[in-house]
Design an enzyme around this catalytic site. Structure first.
Site, mmCIF file in Angstrom:
data_model
loop_
_atom_site.group_PDB
_atom_site.id
_atom_site.type_symbol
_atom_site.label_atom_id
_atom_site.label_comp_id
_atom_site.label_asym_id
_atom_site.label_seq_id
_atom_site.Cartn_x
_atom_site.Cartn_y
_atom_site.Cartn_z
ATOM 1 N N HIS A 1 84.019 5.581 53.645
ATOM 2 C CA HIS A 1 84.378 4.124 53.265
ATOM 3 C C HIS A 1 83.598 2.969 54.444
ATOM 4 O O HIS A 1 83.524 2.071 54.016
ATOM 5 C CB HIS A 1 85.536 3.813 53.166
ATOM 6 C CG HIS A 1 86.356 3.790 54.383
ATOM 7 N ND1 HIS A 1 87.218 5.011 55.040
ATOM 8 C CD2 HIS A 1 86.891 2.756 55.463
ATOM 9 C CE1 HIS A 1 87.804 4.355 56.083
ATOM 10 N NE2 HIS A 1 87.486 3.169 56.439
ATOM 11 N N ASP B 1 86.128 11.560 52.362
ATOM 12 C CA ASP B 1 86.033 10.220 53.094
ATOM 13 C C ASP B 1 85.381 10.627 54.441
ATOM 14 O O ASP B 1 85.623 9.987 55.297
ATOM 15 C CB ASP B 1 87.277 9.602 53.263
ATOM 16 C CG ASP B 1 86.954 8.254 53.737
ATOM 17 O OD1 ASP B 1 85.990 7.603 53.460
ATOM 18 O OD2 ASP B 1 87.790 7.609 54.407
ATOM 19 N N SER C 1 88.060 3.284 62.096
ATOM 20 C CA SER C 1 87.722 3.993 61.177
ATOM 21 C C SER C 1 86.512 4.862 61.769
ATOM 22 O O SER C 1 85.695 4.301 61.639
ATOM 23 C CB SER C 1 87.792 3.462 59.746
ATOM 24 O OG SER C 1 89.059 2.898 59.260
#
Length: 381
Positions: free
Chosen positions: A111, A141, A219
């Site tokens: 993402h 992911d 992230s």
């Protein structure tokens, strides 16, 4: 009359004195009071010989940070979107990642780079590179990007083992929360084995839960153990307020390692497949079909030559209408894989995600009202 004039003059003098005191206080406050930061920058490291006295844990944290931070990447992505009037609007995104080898491969979250037209990487030593997307596993992911080191020797992080973690062991997270590059936070493994749904078709399987502060921009960054080895990729937080609430989740590095190996050696991610289609069973349908179970997947079609067909799994033999839906019934009902219950497609996807193409899985099915176990050698794409 004279008394009134004296009283008025005295009041005016008091007012003037109060005004002067108020202005003086305002000036002092604006000059010496607390201010919001106009610029945030790291202070230079103290000169040699000025190192403070550290306990063993602090010394270990400092060592791990110094060794790991050069390999942690600040990832900035750029893409172009269009406004209501179809005018192009440049949009930036940001996240973290980490170098895993001297060839410049960097692991991050999918993402972080999803839809990016350009990817720019800044490493801990402030060197900048253009990066390209090598491939991704959207379900987990995970993305792999690569930079050209241009002859430079890159620092790479050692990958650990996420299968032998213990709740309570110390962990360290390095990333770029809110754009603050090379930020270190520490905590412990709070829980293990979580399944965290991150999107309609994406999840973190066997997630590592930690209380190390993870915020927007973290992230894709590494979660390290006390040896400085990567045990996970920081990926998601539970944040009702939009900032860290002490509940963060990381993708196990064993999963990420497998994905990276596939992408580097094969150019794609191998995924175990069953070769069958179906839909979740519900109690009303189970009752109408006279089934002894209320949950599972009604197998409607079996792919010719696929894993399920070769294992003897049967698809539907006739059509019926139930709840405004056309169903193929009369086939097997899948209720478990390797003794793990299956109640719908998400359960099946999760269980297949833990298996490899070529492995044999034991499928528990209901056929003609009876439960049975069927071994099936899984396919792969």
């Amino acid at each position: 009359m004279v008394g009134e004039r004296i009283h008025t003059a005295r009041a005016m003098r008091l007012l003037a004195i109060g005004l002067i005191i108020g202005l003086a206080a305002y000036w002092a406050g604006s000059r010496y009071g607390q201010h919001a930061p106009e610029k945030v920058a790291a202070l230079p490291e103290p000169e040699a010989g000025a190192t403070p006295s550290l306990d063993s844990t602090e010394s270990e944290n400092v060592r791990i940070y110094r060794e790991a931070s050069p390999a942690v990447a600040n990832i900035v992505t750029r893409t172009v979107e269009y406004d209501f009037f179809f005018n192009p609007v440049p949009v930036e995104g940001a996240g973290s990642g980490f170098v895993i080898d001297t060839d410049g491969h960097i692991l991050t979250n999918y993402h972080v780079v999803d839809g990016a037209q350009t990817i720019e990487v800044t490493l801990g030593d402030q060197s900048r590179y253009k990066a390209k997307l090598i491939g991704a596993d959207t379900r987990n992911d995970i993305a792999l990007i690569q930079i050209d080191p241009r002859g430079r020797k890159l620092a790479a992080l050692p990958l650990g083992n996420s299968s032998n973690l213990l709740v309570g062991q110390r962990v360290l997270a390095i990333g770029n929360p809110f754009g603050f590059q090379s930020t270190l936070t520490t905590g412990v493994v709070s829980s293990l084995g979580r399944t965290v749904q991150t999107g309609e078709n994406t999840f973190i399987d066997d997630a590592i839960q930690t209380d190390a502060a993870i915020n927007r921009g973290n992230s894709g960054g590494p979660l390290l153990d006390s040896r400085g080895e990567v045990i996970g990729i920081n990926s998601a937080i539970y944040a009702p307020t939009g900032t860290t609430a002490g509940i963060g989740f990381a993708i196990p590095i064993n999963t990420a390692r497998r994905v990276a190996d596939d992408l580097i050696t094969r150019g794609r991610v191998r995924r175990a497949t069953l070769g069958a289609e179906g839909r979740a069973l519900w109690p009303g349908l189970a009752e109408a079909l006279g089934l002894p179970v209320e949950q599972g997947i009604l197998i409607e079609r079996v792919e010719a030559g696929g894993a399920a067909a070769q294992g003897g799994i049967r698809g539907g033999t006739r059509t019926m209408i139930a709840g405004m839906q056309e169903l193929r019934v009369g086939g097997d009902v899948l209720i478990a894989v390797n003794a793990k219950p299956v109640t719908g497609q998400s359960d099946l996807n999760l269980l297949l995600n833990r298996l490899q193409p070529g492995e044999t899985a034991t499928l528990t099915i209901v056929r003609d009202g009876k439960k049975m176990d069927v071994p099936v050698k899984l396919g792969g794409d």
